[in-house]
Design an enzyme around this catalytic site. Structure first.
Site, short mmCIF file in Angstrom:
data_model
loop_
_atom_site.label_atom_id
_atom_site.label_comp_id
_atom_site.label_asym_id
_atom_site.label_seq_id
_atom_site.Cartn_x
_atom_site.Cartn_y
_atom_site.Cartn_z
N ASN A 1 -8.24 -9.20 13.37
CA ASN A 1 -9.09 -10.28 13.85
C ASN A 1 -8.34 -11.25 14.75
O ASN A 1 -7.11 -11.26 14.81
CB ASN A 1 -9.65 -11.05 12.65
CG ASN A 1 -8.55 -11.51 11.70
OD1 ASN A 1 -8.05 -10.71 10.92
ND2 ASN A 1 -8.17 -12.76 11.77
N THR B 1 -3.27 -8.71 14.37
CA THR B 1 -2.22 -8.09 13.56
C THR B 1 -2.58 -6.65 13.18
O THR B 1 -3.72 -6.34 12.86
CB THR B 1 -1.97 -8.91 12.29
OG1 THR B 1 -3.22 -9.24 11.68
CG2 THR B 1 -1.22 -10.18 12.62
N GLY C 1 -1.11 -11.66 8.80
CA GLY C 1 -0.93 -13.10 8.91
C GLY C 1 -1.86 -13.80 9.87
O GLY C 1 -1.67 -14.98 10.16
N ARG D 1 0.80 -1.24 0.00
CA ARG D 1 0.00 0.00 0.00
C ARG D 1 0.82 1.28 0.00
O ARG D 1 0.25 2.35 0.04
CB ARG D 1 -0.99 -0.01 1.17
CG ARG D 1 -1.98 -1.14 1.03
CD ARG D 1 -3.11 -1.13 2.04
NE ARG D 1 -3.80 -2.38 1.90
CZ ARG D 1 -3.51 -3.49 2.58
NH1 ARG D 1 -2.56 -3.47 3.50
NH2 ARG D 1 -4.16 -4.60 2.37
N CYS E 1 -8.46 -18.32 -4.35
CA CYS E 1 -7.60 -17.61 -5.31
C CYS E 1 -8.11 -17.69 -6.74
O CYS E 1 -7.99 -16.72 -7.50
CB CYS E 1 -6.18 -18.16 -5.25
SG CYS E 1 -5.29 -17.74 -3.73
N HIS E 2 -8.64 -18.83 -7.11
CA HIS E 2 -9.01 -19.03 -8.51
C HIS E 2 -10.50 -18.84 -8.79
O HIS E 2 -10.91 -18.87 -9.96
CB HIS E 2 -8.58 -20.43 -8.97
CG HIS E 2 -7.09 -20.61 -9.01
ND1 HIS E 2 -6.31 -20.12 -10.03
CD2 HIS E 2 -6.23 -21.19 -8.13
CE1 HIS E 2 -5.04 -20.41 -9.80
NE2 HIS E 2 -4.95 -21.07 -8.65
N LYS F 1 -14.77 -3.14 9.67
CA LYS F 1 -15.49 -4.17 8.93
C LYS F 1 -16.88 -4.46 9.51
O LYS F 1 -17.77 -4.88 8.79
CB LYS F 1 -14.68 -5.46 8.93
CG LYS F 1 -13.61 -5.57 7.87
CD LYS F 1 -13.07 -6.99 7.88
CE LYS F 1 -11.95 -7.21 6.90
NZ LYS F 1 -11.50 -8.62 6.92
N TRP G 1 -9.96 -2.30 3.52
CA TRP G 1 -8.76 -1.45 3.66
C TRP G 1 -8.87 -0.15 2.86
O TRP G 1 -8.17 0.82 3.16
CB TRP G 1 -7.51 -2.21 3.22
CG TRP G 1 -7.50 -2.44 1.73
CD1 TRP G 1 -7.98 -3.53 1.07
CD2 TRP G 1 -7.06 -1.53 0.73
NE1 TRP G 1 -7.86 -3.36 -0.28
CE2 TRP G 1 -7.29 -2.13 -0.52
CE3 TRP G 1 -6.48 -0.26 0.76
CZ2 TRP G 1 -6.98 -1.52 -1.73
CZ3 TRP G 1 -6.17 0.36 -0.45
CH2 TRP G 1 -6.41 -0.27 -1.68
N ASP H 1 -13.96 -12.24 11.58
CA ASP H 1 -12.92 -11.49 10.87
C ASP H 1 -13.28 -10.01 10.79
O ASP H 1 -13.01 -9.34 9.80
CB ASP H 1 -12.70 -12.06 9.45
CG ASP H 1 -11.47 -11.46 8.77
OD1 ASP H 1 -10.58 -10.98 9.48
OD2 ASP H 1 -11.42 -11.47 7.53
#
Length: 703
Positions: A283, A263, A205, A145, A635-636, A355, A416, A328
């Site tokens: 979270n 984090t 993480g 960022r 991801c896909h 959130k 974000w 989360d």
């Protein structure tokens, strides 16, 4: 070249010496574009609107520009002044910084670019060479960022947890430190901040089981000055502070084995008068509190706003937005400092739209709760108690005996992408999204979480649909489509002033100006200027690819520019897109009367569905489907749906499927970020997984 008295002739008179020395100093500053960025300049960034010196524009992080050349009356005359193709193919989320004619911006895999802010010509680029295996450890794309500027240096964090200082003129490394334990799945995607000669950096993480912390390093030497953990560690060992000892009383079970989370991966702001540094925390790890803290508890200091002493890192006060969070619901979203008149009294406040769907106004001097109201549809809580500042949770929200459709989703009502505050209109502009998630207690969590957490080789949240328990759908869900909105919010009245509906979620961050403009990019590729009072679209241009990053504005040689980085990706962009094609990462910069043509890129037509026979049984296909959800879908995307910045496996070339086992189990593409699943998936698993993909394609073809 360093300043030296040896540059002056020995017989020169005093007046001439003074004139010459001033000329030399000015020349040196011109040659070294950030030499003059000292503490004073950062403290007064809002009074230097010609530059954009810090991530949020200033320490208050309000993303409010006082430049006046662009107005609602003439913004329609904006044209392209220049563009710069960065040659990247993943998400661009960076806020460009501009100082003395140079733009500094980061791209995917933590690369850094310095561009001429008038022409876009590249001055230098630096690649920290992050190992491809870290692509898997990044929950939400290999993004970055942005940078921080101080003295003659550029600071940035890398995906593999390093903090690096570069020479601003040459792009050469000055120092680098490893800020994280590389045996655990820590990452850095957020921009650092520089406060009083210290570089402040957090990490991410929590989806992989880490313990959050924020650190301060000496800006000149890279020496660690302090580190503040956000959650307590193993109680069998001494706690790092009295505050963590108190926090441990709000946890149960053996949370430290699973990291704990908390984090600090994005939000940081600073009040120089109060001498307080504000940090938002994330979270719990795992998300599901039933696993990490089975006896309940608030689990301090996850999902909190922390006020720290910037000299020592000591906690001064905290406010927790989501006690004992289980969804989360991070509080790492943008923090904005402002002075507001509330009930006739001027208050120093901090504002956040995390959130969880509630907009918070908190007294930043002491953490006292002032107000909070939902800025979107929320069903996990009915409100925030005005006395305690705690959420009033609904009886189904914690999904303990059922599967529950909860609003907002883990993506968040606001993620974000930064919001912006305009003190003239009194409004905060928020990129909002309406999404839900069916939360359930993962019954198999205890069998697979510890090893994957410890090695950083698996996303495991403790949340999953439990077929043995009944679903509880949300009755109002039919009236809440998955869309995005730009919302103008009055933080004093806690009411919406206006909104602009957008067809998709996952839109870009905001910029607002003293002249009454709001700028934002969208997932459908539109870069727009709105009237800050009404939300009317005053200007727009489609840039061909979805936009995530927030814009900035700056002024050089009397000309005001508006600049934005365009490159699709991020957590939603990995497996889905909302434009026909995706272009290389590009910085676009506009000015009044700009006449440059938009760059053209080769067409990227969608691939057809793969046509290969299915050689799997129904049992194998079902097993492959479970594996796909666990390892591939995030991801896909859905098979055959078209993919996002990463390929749709149902549309991958035949050559990919011919080498499927080598790719998945032998890591032949690990350098590109494709994980090596050899230790987690057997040969039979891979066969079943491919069988599911091909069977799903076959079903779609028949339709």
């Amino acid at each position: 070249m360093p300043f030296s008295l040896r540059l002056f002739p020995a017989a020169t008179g005093g007046a001439l010496t003074l004139v010459f020395s001033v000329a030399v100093c000015l020349a040196l500053v011109a040659d070294n574009p950030v030499q003059s960025i000292d503490d004073s300049r950062l403290l007064n960034a809002q009074h230097q609107p010609g530059d954009w010196l810090t991530y949020g524009g200033n320490y208050a992080e309000d993303r409010y520009s006082r430049l006046s050349q662009l107005t609602p009356q003439n913004v329609g005359q904006l044209g392209l002044a220049w563009s710069a193709n960065l040659g990247t193919t993943r998400g661009l989320e960076a806020t460009p910084l501009v100082a003395n004619g140079v733009m500094y911006i980061t791209g995917p895999w933590s690369r850094v670019f310095a561009l001429d802010a008038t022409t876009g010509k590249r001055r230098w680029a630096y690649d920290p060479k992050v190992p491809g295996k870290y692509g898997e450890k990044a929950c939400c794309d290999v993004v970055n960022r942005g940078v921080a500027l101080y003295q003659d240096r550029v600071y940035f964090g890398t995906l593999d947890g390093r903090l690096i200082a570069l020479n601003a003129q040459t792009g050469k490394p000055v120092w680098a430190v490893q800020t994280t334990d590389t045996t655990v799945a820590y990452t850095i995607t957020g921009a650092p901040r520089v406060v009083a000669g210290k570089v402040i950096i957090g990490n991410g993480g929590a989806e992989y089981g880490v313990r959050g912390y924020v650190s301060a390093y000496d800006a000149l030497t890279g020496r660690l000055l302090w580190r503040t953990y956000t959650v307590p560690g193993d109680p069998a060992k001494p706690f790092e502070s009295e505050e963590l000892a108190k926090a441990a009383k709000t946890w149960t079970g053996q949370w430290w084995k699973y990291g704990g989370g908390g984090t600090a991966w994005d939000a940081i702001a600073y009040d120089a008068d109060l001498k307080l540094l504000y940090v938002g925390t994330g979270n719990g790890s795992p998300w599901n509190r039933q696993h990490r803290s089975p006896g309940g508890g608030d689990n301090l200091y996850i999902s909190s706003i922390l006020a720290l002493n910037p000299k020592t890192g000591k906690l001064v006060w905290h406010y927790q937005t989501t006690p004992g969070e289980s969804w989360d619901y991070t509080a790492t979203q943008h923090l904005i400092l402002a002075d507001l008149t509330v009930k006739g009294k001027l208050r120093k406040v901090i504002m956040q739209a995390p959130k969880n769907g509630f907009f918070y106004v908190i007294d930043r001097t002491n953490g006292q709760f002032i107000s909070a109201k939902p800025y979107t549809f929320v069903n996990w809580a009915t409100g925030i108690d005005s006395t305690t500042g705690r959420p009033i949770e609904t009886d189904f929200s914690r999904y303990t005996g059922h599967n529950a459709q909860v609003f907002p989703s883990a993506i968040g009502a606001h993620n974000w992408q930064p919001m912006a505050f305009n003190p003239k209109t009194g409004l905060v502009y928020i990129p909002v999204q309406d999404l839900s998630l069916m939360y359930g207690h993962d019954p198999g969590w205890a069998m697979n979480q510890v090893s994957s957490y410890a090695s950083g080789t698996g996303w495991n949240t403790g949340v999953g649909y439990d077929p043995s328990r009944p679903p509880r759908p949300e009755p109002q869900a039919a009236g809440v489509p998955p869309v995005g909105r730009l919302v103008a919010w009055n933080p004093v009245t806690q009411r919406e002033a206006w909104r602009v509906d957008q067809p998709t979620p996952w839109n870009g961050g905001l910029l607002t100006t003293a002249t009454g403009l709001v700028f934002q990019g969208t997932a459908t590729g539109d870069f727009r200027a709105y009237d800050a009072q009404t939300g009317k679209i005053l200007w727009q241009i489609n840039l061909g690819t979805g936009i995530l990053a927030p814009p900035v504005t700056y002024q050089l040689a009397g000309k005001q520019y508006v600049s934005i980085a365009v490159g699709w990706g991020g957590v939603m962009g990995l497996g889905a897109k909302f434009t026909p094609t995706l272009h290389p990462g590009t910085v676009y910069t506009f000015a009044l009367g700009g006449k440059e043509a938009l760059p053209t890129f080769p067409a990227t037509p969608g691939r057809p569905l793969v046509d290969l026979p299915v050689r799997a049984t129904e049992t194998q296909i079902q097993h492959g489907g479970l594996l796909y959800l666990q390892y591939c879908q995030r991801c896909h995307g859905d098979v055959g749906a078209g993919g996002g910045v990463l390929p749709d496996l149902g549309r991958s070339p035949v050559s990919v499927h011919e080498n499927f086992a080598a790719i998945v189990r032998q890591g032949v593409l690990v350098s590109t970020g494709m994980p090596d699943f050899g230790k987690r998936l057997s040969a039979e698993d891979v066969t079943d997984l491919q069988g599911y993909i091909l069977a799903t394609v076959q079903q779609k073809t028949k339709k």
